[in-house]
Motif scaffolding. Structure first.
Motif, mmCIF file in Angstrom:
data_model
loop_
_atom_site.group_PDB
_atom_site.id
_atom_site.type_symbol
_atom_site.label_atom_id
_atom_site.label_comp_id
_atom_site.label_asym_id
_atom_site.label_seq_id
_atom_site.Cartn_x
_atom_site.Cartn_y
_atom_site.Cartn_z
ATOM 1 N N SER A 1 3.897 -12.370 45.996
ATOM 2 C CA SER A 1 4.660 -11.937 47.171
ATOM 3 C C SER A 1 5.296 -10.553 47.017
ATOM 4 C CB SER A 1 5.762 -12.953 47.477
ATOM 5 O OG SER A 1 6.617 -13.117 46.359
ATOM 6 N N GLY A 2 5.284 -9.998 45.813
ATOM 7 C CA GLY A 2 5.908 -8.694 45.621
ATOM 8 C C GLY A 2 6.013 -8.338 44.151
ATOM 9 N N PHE A 3 6.987 -7.499 43.816
ATOM 10 C CA PHE A 3 7.163 -7.059 42.429
ATOM 11 C C PHE A 3 8.598 -6.618 42.211
ATOM 12 C CE2 PHE A 3 6.139 -3.302 44.869
ATOM 13 C CZ PHE A 3 6.996 -2.338 44.366
ATOM 14 N N VAL A 4 8.959 -6.517 40.928
ATOM 15 C CA VAL A 4 10.267 -5.990 40.565
ATOM 16 C C VAL A 4 10.095 -5.080 39.355
ATOM 17 C CG1 VAL A 4 10.805 -7.977 39.098
ATOM 18 C CG2 VAL A 4 12.656 -6.543 39.971
ATOM 19 N N ILE A 5 10.800 -3.953 39.369
ATOM 20 C CA ILE A 5 10.799 -3.003 38.259
ATOM 21 C C ILE A 5 12.204 -2.968 37.685
ATOM 22 C CG2 ILE A 5 10.431 -0.598 37.578
ATOM 23 C CD1 ILE A 5 8.666 -0.326 40.117
ATOM 24 N N ILE A 6 12.335 -3.227 36.388
ATOM 25 C CA ILE A 6 13.635 -3.151 35.728
ATOM 26 C C ILE A 6 13.648 -1.901 34.865
ATOM 27 C CG2 ILE A 6 15.239 -4.251 34.139
ATOM 28 C CD1 ILE A 6 14.248 -6.934 34.995
ATOM 29 N N MET B 1 17.305 -2.511 39.092
ATOM 30 C CA MET B 1 16.210 -3.359 39.567
ATOM 31 C C MET B 1 15.713 -2.834 40.905
ATOM 32 S SD MET B 1 17.606 -7.132 38.538
ATOM 33 C CE MET B 1 18.039 -7.509 36.825
ATOM 34 N N ILE B 2 14.439 -2.503 40.948
ATOM 35 C CA ILE B 2 13.828 -1.912 42.137
ATOM 36 C C ILE B 2 12.615 -2.742 42.520
ATOM 37 C CG2 ILE B 2 12.718 0.168 43.069
ATOM 38 C CD1 ILE B 2 14.310 1.639 40.754
ATOM 39 N N GLY B 3 12.542 -3.169 43.771
ATOM 40 C CA GLY B 3 11.390 -3.966 44.202
ATOM 41 C C GLY B 3 11.667 -4.700 45.491
ATOM 42 N N THR B 4 10.921 -5.778 45.703
ATOM 43 C CA THR B 4 11.108 -6.602 46.898
ATOM 44 C C THR B 4 12.263 -7.574 46.676
ATOM 45 O OG1 THR B 4 9.341 -8.023 46.040
ATOM 46 C CG2 THR B 4 8.728 -6.397 47.692
ATOM 47 N N GLN B 5 12.907 -7.992 47.759
ATOM 48 C CA GLN B 5 14.152 -8.743 47.667
ATOM 49 C C GLN B 5 14.015 -10.039 46.872
ATOM 50 O OE1 GLN B 5 17.315 -7.630 49.089
ATOM 51 N NE2 GLN B 5 17.842 -9.130 47.537
ATOM 52 N N LYS B 6 12.979 -10.828 47.147
ATOM 53 C CA LYS B 6 12.838 -12.123 46.479
ATOM 54 C C LYS B 6 12.682 -11.963 44.968
ATOM 55 C CE LYS B 6 9.942 -16.296 46.374
ATOM 56 N NZ LYS B 6 9.752 -16.212 44.888
ATOM 57 N N GLU B 7 11.847 -11.008 44.551
ATOM 58 C CA GLU B 7 11.608 -10.809 43.119
ATOM 59 C C GLU B 7 12.859 -10.276 42.423
ATOM 60 O OE1 GLU B 7 9.282 -10.491 45.416
ATOM 61 O OE2 GLU B 7 8.109 -12.114 44.504
ATOM 62 N N ILE B 8 13.641 -9.446 43.121
ATOM 63 C CA ILE B 8 14.882 -8.951 42.534
ATOM 64 C C ILE B 8 15.874 -10.098 42.351
ATOM 65 C CG2 ILE B 8 16.949 -7.564 43.025
ATOM 66 C CD1 ILE B 8 15.184 -5.411 44.145
ATOM 67 N N ASP B 9 15.968 -10.977 43.336
ATOM 68 C CA ASP B 9 16.862 -12.133 43.222
ATOM 69 C C ASP B 9 16.462 -13.025 42.051
ATOM 70 O OD1 ASP B 9 18.268 -11.260 45.410
ATOM 71 O OD2 ASP B 9 17.191 -12.525 46.852
ATOM 72 N N ASP B 10 15.161 -13.227 41.867
ATOM 73 C CA ASP B 10 14.678 -14.022 40.724
ATOM 74 C C ASP B 10 15.037 -13.354 39.409
ATOM 75 O OD1 ASP B 10 13.634 -15.826 42.508
ATOM 76 O OD2 ASP B 10 11.572 -15.068 42.389
ATOM 77 N N GLY C 1 25.690 -5.219 42.571
ATOM 78 C CA GLY C 1 25.155 -5.102 43.925
ATOM 79 C C GLY C 1 24.191 -3.938 44.076
ATOM 80 N N LYS C 2 24.089 -3.428 45.280
ATOM 81 C CA LYS C 2 23.171 -2.335 45.561
ATOM 82 C C LYS C 2 23.562 -1.091 44.768
ATOM 83 C CE LYS C 2 20.435 -1.058 49.552
ATOM 84 N NZ LYS C 2 20.261 -1.253 51.003
ATOM 85 N N THR C 3 22.564 -0.419 44.196
ATOM 86 C CA THR C 3 22.836 0.749 43.349
ATOM 87 C C THR C 3 23.446 1.873 44.173
ATOM 88 O OG1 THR C 3 20.925 0.173 41.975
ATOM 89 C CG2 THR C 3 21.852 2.368 41.708
ATOM 90 N N LYS C 4 24.690 2.196 43.855
ATOM 91 C CA LYS C 4 25.383 3.297 44.542
ATOM 92 C C LYS C 4 25.920 4.340 43.569
ATOM 93 C CE LYS C 4 26.744 0.600 48.604
ATOM 94 N NZ LYS C 4 27.886 0.106 49.415
ATOM 95 N N PHE C 5 26.105 3.932 42.323
ATOM 96 C CA PHE C 5 26.613 4.851 41.311
ATOM 97 C C PHE C 5 26.033 4.451 39.968
ATOM 98 C CE2 PHE C 5 29.598 6.545 38.239
ATOM 99 C CZ PHE C 5 29.845 7.819 38.735
#
Length: 446
Positions: A107-112, A121-130, A145-149
């Motif tokens: 269904s997607g991918f995640v890059i750590i 963590m960069i990728g699709t939402q489901k894979e990031i949650d996993d 949370g979302k990368t801001k800094f």
């Protein structure tokens, strides 16, 4: 993870409309298991075993089983522990970018992307949650949370792209050197005189006084280099030029530092903007500033690589060889740009292919504004009075890359060559044009 890889991942997140999350490992170094025998004195507060209470603590020691902060090998032990766990969870890792771990699913991918204890963590939402879930199962984590800094970089997420800048850091640097109320300037350096004796960036002369330790020249150079290497390629050339005089700076050089600060004062919120839905195509620009250092007869190498129109890799560096012609200097600059291009292609292709992103394997275009140099590299090395002084290796490497269809050297007008930004002082109009062409924008204009 280096800054270039991180910038590429941000451009990938923007072009593919991916999510970015940040997690922090609590006391990361304490998770690593030591491979060597290391003993330490008994720290205060440690309870001694009953059979040793009668003995003095000074003659006892304890053997470490886990790494501690302060040990030379702690970072390596933590990396081994983390990579072992991620590989057991079916992540893919490669020596090209050893701090990037990728997992692809149906269904997607995640890059750590790992930087010591910070995990982007960069990728699709489901894979990031996993990924967030199984990381919390193994390590004590802070979910930010979302990368801001991250690493001093401020990351702003807009509907049409991702903007990365260092406004807060720039303000701190300006305040630290009492330049936060200085009058802004439009360029980071003054135009240099063709007269070597009048060049404001000439080395210290016999009748000049070298600045003492009360002037924080080295500290200022360090602060500017961090900016130039992360989000401010527009000051790379000026910073590189002034860093050469760190051992014996004069008042002229310190005025050059203050000139950069005054430019930063007027462009605090300038940064790199990675637009959404852009083509993830690598494009390079190379240039040389012939006799940029006339005092030692050295030229300047400058190159920049963009993805989706925004810079991800750049360099401004004095050449180590004495180039006896502008053609020679341009050939060296192209050689260095091609070396960088080979790694960039390997890194970007590995990440995209491991993530399941379809890419077109086409040669990377590198633009050069010296037509004679482009022609020689396309037609092959021909010994003549104009080329016999240039070592053939500078031709052979680039020609082999062209033959293998890894790079494609093309001519471009000097006025359109963005690499000019990294080799010489430019007039305000041309400077702003090139700054805009490599994807730099003002936060207030987004």
């Amino acid at each position: 993870m280096d800054a270039i890889t991180f910038r590429f991942l941000m451009s990938l997140a923007a072009s593919q409309n991916l999510e970015m999350y940040l997690m922090d490992v609590v006391t990361a170094y304490l998770y690593g298991s030591l491979e060597n025998e290391i003993y330490m004195k008994i720290p205060e507060g440690l309870k001694m075993p009953e059979d040793l209470k009668s003995k003095a603590k000074e003659i006892c020691s304890v053997r470490l089983q886990r790494s501690l902060y302060g040990l030379k090998q702690s970072g390596r032990m933590w990396y081994n522990r983390l990579s072992e766990y991620l590989l057991s969870k079916d992540y893919v890792n490669n020596a090209i970018c050893p701090c990037v771990f990728i997992k692809k699913s149906s269904s997607g991918f995640v890059i750590i992307a790992v930087y010591v204890d910070d995990l982007n963590m960069i990728g699709t939402q489901k894979e990031i949650d996993d990924a967030r879930t199984h990381m919390k199962e193994e390590f004590e984590m802070k979910d930010l949370g979302k990368t801001k800094f991250c690493l001093g970089l401020q990351i702003e997420h807009f509907q049409d792209g991702i903007f990365v800048h260092q406004s807060n850091y720039t303000k701190r640097v300006l305040k630290r050197f009492y330049m936060d109320k200085a009058t802004p300037l439009s360029t980071p350096m003054v135009n240099r005189s063709l007269d070597v004796e009048k060049d404001p960036f000439r080395p210290c002369e016999d009748n000049e006084e070298v600045l003492g330790p009360e002037v924080p020249y080295m500290s200022a150079i360090g602060g500017l280099m961090y900016l130039a290497n992360c989000t401010r390629p527009d000051i790379a050339f000026a910073t590189n030029l002034l860093a050469r005089y760190s051992s014996s700076p004069t008042r002229r050089h310190w005025n050059g530092i203050k000139h950069i600060f005054r430019y930063l004062q007027g462009s605090i919120d300038l940064g790199l903007f990675y637009p959404k839905n852009s083509k993830c195509v690598l494009v390079g620009f190379a240039d040389a500033g012939y006799l940029s250092d006339p005092h030692k007869a050295r030229s300047q190498t400058g190159y920049v690589f963009t993805i989706g129109g925004t810079a991800v890799s750049w360099r401004s560096q004095k050449q180590t060889l004495v180039a006896t012609s502008s053609n020679y200097a341009e050939t060296i600059a192209l050689h260095e740009a091609c070396r960088e291009c080979v790694w960039l292609r390997s890194m970007t292709q590995h990440i995209q292919e491991s993530s399941g992103i379809v890419t077109e394997k086409e040669p990377t275009k590198i633009f050069e504004d010296n037509s004679a140099c482009v022609t020689q590299l396309k037609e092959g090395y021909i010994k003549s009075d104009r080329t016999k002084h240039i070592p053939p290796r500078f031709f052979s490497y680039t020609q082999e890359l062209q033959k293998n269809q890894e790079v494609d050297i093309e001519y471009i007008r000097s006025s359109d060559n963005a690499a000019d930004l990294f080799t010489k002082a430019l007039p305000t109009t041309v400077f702003k044009k090139h700054v805009h062409s490599i994807g730099m924008r003002r936060l207030q204009n987004l």
